[in-house]
Design an enzyme around this catalytic site. Structure first.
Site, PDB file in Angstrom:
ATOM      1  N   TYR A 138     -16.603 -26.820  14.578  1.00  0.00           N
ATOM      2  CA  TYR A 138     -15.821 -26.107  13.577  1.00  0.00           C
ATOM      3  C   TYR A 138     -15.633 -26.926  12.301  1.00  0.00           C
ATOM      4  O   TYR A 138     -15.573 -26.368  11.203  1.00  0.00           O
ATOM      5  CB  TYR A 138     -14.425 -25.764  14.120  1.00  0.00           C
ATOM      6  CG  TYR A 138     -14.381 -24.575  15.034  1.00  0.00           C
ATOM      7  CD1 TYR A 138     -14.907 -24.631  16.320  1.00  0.00           C
ATOM      8  CD2 TYR A 138     -13.793 -23.390  14.616  1.00  0.00           C
ATOM      9  CE1 TYR A 138     -14.841 -23.541  17.167  1.00  0.00           C
ATOM     10  CE2 TYR A 138     -13.718 -22.299  15.457  1.00  0.00           C
ATOM     11  CZ  TYR A 138     -14.242 -22.376  16.731  1.00  0.00           C
ATOM     12  OH  TYR A 138     -14.173 -21.291  17.558  1.00  0.00           O
ATOM     13  N   LYS A 188     -20.313 -30.602  28.274  1.00  0.00           N
ATOM     14  CA  LYS A 188     -21.748 -30.397  28.479  1.00  0.00           C
ATOM     15  C   LYS A 188     -22.415 -31.777  28.397  1.00  0.00           C
ATOM     16  O   LYS A 188     -23.358 -32.011  27.623  1.00  0.00           O
ATOM     17  CB  LYS A 188     -22.278 -29.419  27.404  1.00  0.00           C
ATOM     18  CG  LYS A 188     -23.712 -28.962  27.563  1.00  0.00           C
ATOM     19  CD  LYS A 188     -23.933 -27.947  28.670  1.00  0.00           C
ATOM     20  CE  LYS A 188     -25.434 -27.648  28.807  1.00  0.00           C
ATOM     21  NZ  LYS A 188     -25.732 -26.798  29.988  1.00  0.00           N
TER      22      LYS A 188
HETATM   23  C1  IPM Z   1      -9.506 -17.809  17.670  1.00  0.00           C
HETATM   24  C2  IPM Z   1     -10.523 -17.265  16.692  1.00  0.00           C
HETATM   25  C3  IPM Z   1     -10.827 -18.300  15.619  1.00  0.00           C
HETATM   26  C4  IPM Z   1     -11.486 -19.487  16.310  1.00  0.00           C
HETATM   27  C5  IPM Z   1     -11.692 -17.823  14.453  1.00  0.00           C
HETATM   28  C6  IPM Z   1     -11.151 -16.586  13.807  1.00  0.00           C
HETATM   29  C7  IPM Z   1     -11.848 -18.904  13.420  1.00  0.00           C
HETATM   30  O1  IPM Z   1     -11.667 -16.852  17.351  1.00  0.00           O
HETATM   31  O2  IPM Z   1      -8.416 -18.193  17.247  1.00  0.00           O
HETATM   32  O3  IPM Z   1      -9.791 -17.822  18.872  1.00  0.00           O
HETATM   33  O4  IPM Z   1     -12.708 -19.482  16.537  1.00  0.00           O
HETATM   34  O5  IPM Z   1     -10.775 -20.433  16.609  1.00  0.00           O
END
Ligand code: IPM
Ligand code: NAD
Ligand code: MN
Length: 350
Positions: A138, A188
Site C-alpha cells: 500500500y 508468504k
Molecule cells: C478497507 C478497504 C481499503 C483498504 C481501501 C478502500 C483503500 O478495502 O478498508 O478494507 O484496502 O485498506
C-alpha cells in the site's frame, strides 16, 4: 478541556447511511459526546477538490476518536491516484499513525443461515484479524511506465522493516492474550523476502510472550483453512494486503460483510473506527445497507478510544439480541431497511 469530541467522516455511498445509525446508538449510550462532521472521499473531492482536505485531517487529529463510514465512488475511478476517494482513508491511517487494525469476525447466533459455510462450521467462527495498516504494498514505492519495448508496466513495492513488524506483532500477541492465547502469523515466507523478515521478527517478539501459543501459516493455506474450519483460528496477525483480503473472506463466514467492524489504532488513544466494507455503490441511496458493522464499530470506539467498556458491551448485546429476534437486512436474507435495522437495535437498548 474535558469534552469528548467524535469526528464523523461519513464519506461516500452507503457510508452516510450506516454512519447515521451508528451515531444514533452512540448518542443514546453516551449523551455527553460532541460530534463534528468532516468531508472525506469523493464527497470532499466534489466540494473542495481533494479527497482529504487539510481541515478534515486537522479535525481527526483534534478529536478523541474518528467514526468513519466508507469512501469510494466509481465516478472518480479514472482520476489520478492521489485524487481518488480511497486515498483519504490511506492518508488518515498514515497521517494519524494508525498502524494496527483490529478486525473481529464472529458469528452472531441466528446468522448460521446467512453464512456461506455449513451451519455447524460457521457457528465456530470467533477470531480477530490484526492487520498491519500503514505499510506493505500500500505504501511502498509505486509507479507506471512504458518499457523499452513499449509495454505498459506497473509496480508496487512490498516492504516492511523490523520496527514495523515488531510493533504489529506486539499488538497481535497482546490481543491473543486477551482471548484464547493463540496467535497465528500469516505470511508468504516461502516466496517473499518481506515475509521472511516478518516471520523472523515475529519469532523474536514471541520471546516476550511465552504464554501465547504462536504458529505460522502461508496465506494461501490460511485462505483455504478459513473456509474449511474457521474455528481453528483465534488471533491472526498479518500484513496490510493479506489482512485486507482475509477479512473480507472472513466476513462471509460470519454471514455478511455488513457485520464486520474494525478499529484502527496507533500508539495513543486516538483511533478510527469503521466497517470493513466499502461504499457499496450497487446499493447506495436505497436504504438497503446493513448498519451493524458501523454500529459495532461504534462499540469498538467506546471500548478502545474512550475506555468505556460497559456501553460497548451493551451495544454488542443489543445487536446480538436484535439479530436473534430476527432483525435482518437484505444481505442477511431479510427485508429490513437500514433505518429499521437501526430501530431494532435501538429497541433492544431499551
Ligand atoms: C478497507 C478497504 C481499503 C483498504 C481501501 C478502500 C483503500 O478495502 O478498508 O478494507 O484496502 O485498506
Ligand atoms: P464494497 O464493500 O463496497 O461492496 C462489496 C459488496 O458487498 C457489494 O455487493 C455491496 O453491496 C455489499 N455490501 C458492502 N457493505 C454492505 C452493507 N453494509 N450491507 C449490505 N451489503 C453490503 O466493496 P467494492 O464494491 O469492492 O468497493 C466499492 C467502493 O468502495 C470502491 O470504490 C472501493 O475502493 C471502496 N472501498 C472502500 C472501503 C473503505 O472506505 N474502508 C473499503 C472497501 C472498499
Ligand atoms: Mn478492504
Amino acid at each position: 478541556g474535558t469534552m469528548t469530541l467524535i469526528a464523523i467522516l461519513a464519506g461516500d455511498g452507503i457510508g452516510p447511511e450506516v454512519t447515521a445509525q451508528a451515531r444514533r446508538v452512540l448518542t443514546a449510550l453516551a449523551p455527553d459526546l460532541m460530534f463534528e462532521e468532516g468531508l472525506v472521499g469523493g464527497a470532499a473531492y466534489r466540494a473542495q477538490g481533494h479527497p482529504l482536505p487539510p481541515e478534515t485531517l486537522a479535525l481527526a487529529r483534534r478529536s478523541d476518536a474518528v467514526l468513519f463510514g466508507a469512501v469510494g465512488d466509481p465516478a472518480f475511478d479514472a482520476l489520478e491516484r492521489a485524487m481518488r476517494p480511497e486515498q483519504a482513508i490511506l492518508g488518515l491511517r498514515k497521517g494519524l499513525g494508525l498502524f494496527a487494525n483490529l478486525r473481529p469476525a464472529k458469528l452472531f447466533a441466528g446468522l448460521e443461515d446467512a453464512s456461506a459455510l455449513k451451519p455447524e462450521i460457521a457457528r465456530r467462527i470467533d477470531l480477530v484479524i490484526v492487520r498491519e495498516l500503514t505499510g506493505d504494498v500500500y505504501f511502498g514505492d509505486k509507479g507506471r511506465r512504458l518499457t523499452s519495448t513499449g509495454l505498459r508496466e506497473g509496480h508496487d513495492l512490498m516492504r516492511y522493516d523490523e520496527v514495523e513488524v515488531a510493533r504489529i506483532a506486539r499488538v497481535g500477541f497482546e490481543t491473543a492474550r486477551t482471548r484464547r492465547g493463540k496467535l497465528l502469523s500469516v505470511d508468504k515466507a516461502n516466496v517473499l523476502e518481506t515475509s521472511q523478515v516478518w516471520r523472523d521478527v515475529v519469532n523474536e517478539v514471541a520471546r516476550d510472550f511465552r504464554d501465547v501459543e504462536l504458529g505460522h501459516m502461508y496465506v494461501d493455506n490460511a485462505a483455504m483453512q478459513l473456509v474449511r474450519d474457521p474455528g481453528q483460528f483465534d488471533t491472526i496477525v498479518t500484513g496490510n494486503l493479506f489482512g485486507d483480503i482475509l477479512s473480507d473472506q472472513a466476513s462471509m463466514c460470519a454471514g455478511s460483510i455488513g457485520m464486520l467492524p474494525s478499529a484502527a489504532l496507533g500508539s495513543g488513544t486516538l483511533g478510527m473506527y469503521e466497517p470493513i466494507h466499502g461504499s457499496a455503490p450497487d446499493i447506495a441511496g436505497q436504504g438497503k445497507a446493513n448498519p451493524c458493522a458501523a454500529i459495532l464499530s461504534a462499540a469498538m470506539l467506546l471500548r478502545h478510544s474512550l475506555a468505556r467498556p460497559e456501553p460497548a458491551d451493551r451495544i454488542e448485546a443489543a445487536v446480538a439480541a436484535a439479530i436473534l429476534a430476527g432483525a435482518r437486512t437484505a444481505d442477511l436474507g431479510g427485508t429490513m431497511s437500514t433505518e429499521a435495522m437501526g430501530d431494532a437495535i435501538m429497541a433492544q437498548l431499551g
